[in-house]
Design an enzyme around this catalytic site. Structure first.
Site, PDB file in Angstrom:
ATOM      1  CG  HIS A 180       7.354  -6.610  -9.520  1.00 19.68           C
ATOM      2  ND1 HIS A 180       7.112  -5.146  -8.628  1.00 19.68           N
ATOM      3  CD2 HIS A 180       7.015  -6.732 -10.987  1.00 19.68           C
ATOM      4  CE1 HIS A 180       6.637  -4.746 -10.307  1.00 19.68           C
ATOM      5  NE2 HIS A 180       6.988  -4.850 -10.842  1.00 19.68           N
ATOM      6  CD  GLU A 181       9.617  -8.234 -13.068  1.00 14.37           C
ATOM      7  OE1 GLU A 181       8.203  -8.040 -13.921  1.00 14.37           O
ATOM      8  OE2 GLU A 181       9.549  -7.504 -13.312  1.00 14.37           O
TER       9      GLU A 181
ATOM     10  CG  HIS B 113       4.307  -7.669 -13.758  1.00 16.69           C
ATOM     11  ND1 HIS B 113       3.237  -6.796 -13.395  1.00 16.69           N
ATOM     12  CD2 HIS B 113       5.839  -7.366 -13.947  1.00 16.69           C
ATOM     13  CE1 HIS B 113       3.811  -5.180 -13.666  1.00 16.69           C
ATOM     14  NE2 HIS B 113       4.930  -5.799 -12.885  1.00 16.69           N
TER      15      HIS B 113
END
Length: 266
Positions: A57-58, A61
């Protein structure tokens, strides 16, 4: 300053590989029934898989920000998938894991620091914010693939339940992440399109957004509505309430259960 950054900035960290290895080994243990305690194996498998999804998820980003123009993400270690490199390891990893253990909620964490001033264009800003929760969506689709493809023949019961619970965490994380609440990714998607005045007024609220959402989930009516939406999506993906319930039941191996979800061991 190197434009592309050193090779080490993109090398997958040994920390992530270690977590991934735990996921693989415990997943094998759940599948084969090799573990003495299927509940403990499910707990370790789902928790490590959840941490892997948080790292991805990170990473999503950071990778999107890199292509958007923020070349500093590499030097910060965000492209190595190392959870210890995040701005708030506590918010990004520790709290989400605690939320899963306490209540079976896939609550997102806050994490990588993107230098937004380096990125031009509202669409790019929106895409950077959306990239994280879209990873949870992709993870949920992969976890539920055996269900909606009707390919469960030969999948051991414990592994099936574990996948159902893991998918539920991803679905709940995606829904929560996409809420247009300051501090969450959903707000980050719409923020570039708001007026300067509104953005200034909302800015101080960002640090409380996640806590506010968590507090609201303790209200029975809100909780029922939220999990109703999660169950609806899970059902659309071919996963029954029973499978999700039994996944959570196995995961919470330290609790006394009625044996309703007991799985046969080889």
């Amino acid at each position: 300053m190197g434009h592309q950054g050193g090779r080490g900035e993109r090398q997958i960290s040994s920390v992530f590989l270690g977590i991934f290895a735990i996921m693989a080994v415990t997943g094998w243990a759940v599948w084969t029934g090799y573990a003495a305690s299927p509940g403990l194996a499910v707990f370790l498998f789902v928790t490590s898989a959840w941490i892997v999804s948080l790292c991805l998820h990170e990473y999503a980003h950071a990778r999107t920000a890199l292509h958007g123009g923020d070349l500093t993400v590499g030097a910060k270690g965000y492209l190595t998938l190392n959870p210890l490199k995040y701005t708030h390891a506590l918010l990004s990893i520790v709290l989400p894991v605690i939320f899963v253990i306490l209540g079976g909620i896939g609550l997102p964490g806050g994490a990588v620091f993107i230098e937004r001033g380096r990125i031009q264009g509202r669409w790019k800003h929106s895409l950077i914010s959306a990239a994280g929760p879209l990873t949870n969506v992709a993870f949920a689709v992969v976890c539920t693939a055996p269900f909606w493809l009707d390919a469960l023949d030969g999948v051991p019961l414990a592994f099936r339940y574990a996948l159902a619970f893991l998918a539920m965490l991803q679905v709940s994380a995606a829904i929560l992440n996409f809420l247009p609440v300051p501090g969450l990714d959903g707000y980050g998607v719409i923020e570039p399109w708001l007026s300067y005045r509104v953005r200034r007024e909302m800015e101080p609220l960002a640090q409380f957004g996640l806590l506010a959402v968590f507090a609201l989930l303790w209200i029975p009516g809100v909780n029922a509505f939220f999990f109703g939406a999660v169950d609806g999506l899970m059902s659309a993906l071919g996963v029954s309430d029973l499978e999700t319930y039994c996944g959570r039941d196995l995961y919470s191996f330290w609790r006394d259960t009625d044996g309703f979800c007991a799985v046969p061991q080889d």
